[in-house]
Structures are given as structure tokens and as C-alpha cells.
Design a protein around this motif. Sequence first.
Motif, PDB file in Angstrom:
ATOM      1  N   SER A 115      -6.339 -47.843 -36.487  1.00 45.79           N
ATOM      2  CA  SER A 115      -6.812 -46.743 -35.645  1.00 45.79           C
ATOM      3  C   SER A 115      -6.714 -45.392 -36.335  1.00 45.79           C
TER       4      SER A 115
ATOM      5  N   LEU B 240     -12.899 -42.266 -33.187  1.00 48.69           N
ATOM      6  CA  LEU B 240     -12.203 -42.240 -31.897  1.00 48.69           C
ATOM      7  C   LEU B 240     -12.392 -40.894 -31.205  1.00 48.69           C
TER       8      LEU B 240
ATOM      9  N   ALA C  59      -6.760 -46.229 -28.124  1.00 46.48           N
ATOM     10  CA  ALA C  59      -6.677 -46.504 -29.552  1.00 46.48           C
ATOM     11  C   ALA C  59      -5.773 -47.696 -29.794  1.00 46.48           C
TER      12      ALA C  59
ATOM     13  N   LEU D 149      -3.294 -39.452 -32.876  1.00 46.48           N
ATOM     14  CA  LEU D 149      -4.297 -40.153 -32.063  1.00 46.48           C
ATOM     15  C   LEU D 149      -4.524 -39.428 -30.747  1.00 46.48           C
TER      16      LEU D 149
END
Length: 238
Positions: A158, A165, A179, A191
Motif C-alpha cells: 500500500s 490511493l 488501504a 496512508l
Amino acid sequence: MSARRPVEIAVQDPAGARAAIGAGATRLELCQALDVGGLTPSLAILEGVLAAVDPSTVNVLVRPRGGGFVYSAEEIALVSADIRACVDRGAGGVVIGALTPAGGLDVDTVRRWRDAAGAATLVFHRAVDASADPAAVFDALVAEGVDRVLTSGGAPRSIDGIDALAAFAARSGGVEVMAGGGVQPADIPALFAAGVDAVHLSARSRAGHDAPSGPGGGSSGHDVTDPVIVAEAVAAAS
């Protein structure tokens, strides 16, 4: 941990479910055979997990086999039956994924499984990352109104797909972007900063190395949910 920053842990049994929730996880993905990306758990395991934790936190992976995400009519019917069985027993959600032979979203199958799930949460798993065009499949999932998409942004991990993303999160509408894929606690702040709604990891360690093993029994040891890793992930999401 803020409710805006859910941490989902993939678990394989009631002990793992208790460990993950006890260490602060928001919700669970229940599956078997994480070493092949996860398969449908037995009903006995499901019932044990639903008895061990709040059933609304449990999302059951319904995947009949490894080896990709293109399914026969018989397999599609089996998945539909498993979805109904999981929801009837009280699972909060089911996790599915199906692609066409050309690598696109199998829209008809997703719709059939949506009908089988009823009011339960419908999560599309990392089949999106195995597709010919993850961005196109993601957009199709948004159009279909699935509740959540688990994705690495098309990358092996990820954190390496963070730009994709971020793009998914920017056009997700009401679909939750989660994620998942090689997530480590150290990756989690970045993230979330990219705009994802949740993170997913397995938080596994190995146990049972001293148990007999060998031909017919697989490699030594087995996966367990590590509450220390879960707690690190929860802290990183705070």
C-alpha cells in the motif's frame, strides 16, 4: 483512536479475533489461509468468532479458492450461498471480489452477491489490484455503490501505491477506501495523510514451531494474531 481512523485486522480464528479487538482494533476480516490471500472460513470458525466479539465488527471473506478471481457459474452460486449463511448467522459484512476474463469488474456477479448480502456491508477486496486497470475497476465499484474497497492502489504494498490511493480517496464518493497490502504500523500515518478512510493488516506472527510437522503437514509453525503489532497499528492511527 478516532472513529475516523479505523484499523481492520485480518484474523483466522476466535483467539485472533479476541486478541485483535482486545488490542484496540476497530473491526475484523475473518478468513482462512492467509498465505494464499485468504479463503472462506468454516461455519464453525465463523460462529466461534461471532460468539467471541461483537458480530457487527466481523467482515467475512467469501472466496472459494485461490488462483485468481474469475469464477464459474457453479462457484458464483456457492459464494452466494456462503454469503447468505454468513449474514444469517449475524456477520456485519462480507468481503468479495470477481473479475472478468479480460480483467475488468464482473458487474453481474457483484450485483448478485450484493443481493445475497442484503443489508450487510459489502466489501470488495484486493481483486481490484489484480485487475487490468485498477482505477477503472475502482470507478466501477463506486458506480455500483459497494460500501468499501480494500486496495493497495495496484502496488505490491500500500505504501508504494499511495499516489493511486490518494486519487481513489479523492473521487470515492460515499465508498470507504481501505488501504491494505503489506501495511506496517510505520506506514499508517502516511496512508491516512493521503486520504484513505481505514487501514487493513494481518498483524501476524508465527507460533507452534516445536510441534511435529513435515510431509503432508506443511511448514512448521502457524500464524497467530499478534496483539503487540495490533496495538502498534492502533497507536499509529491515533
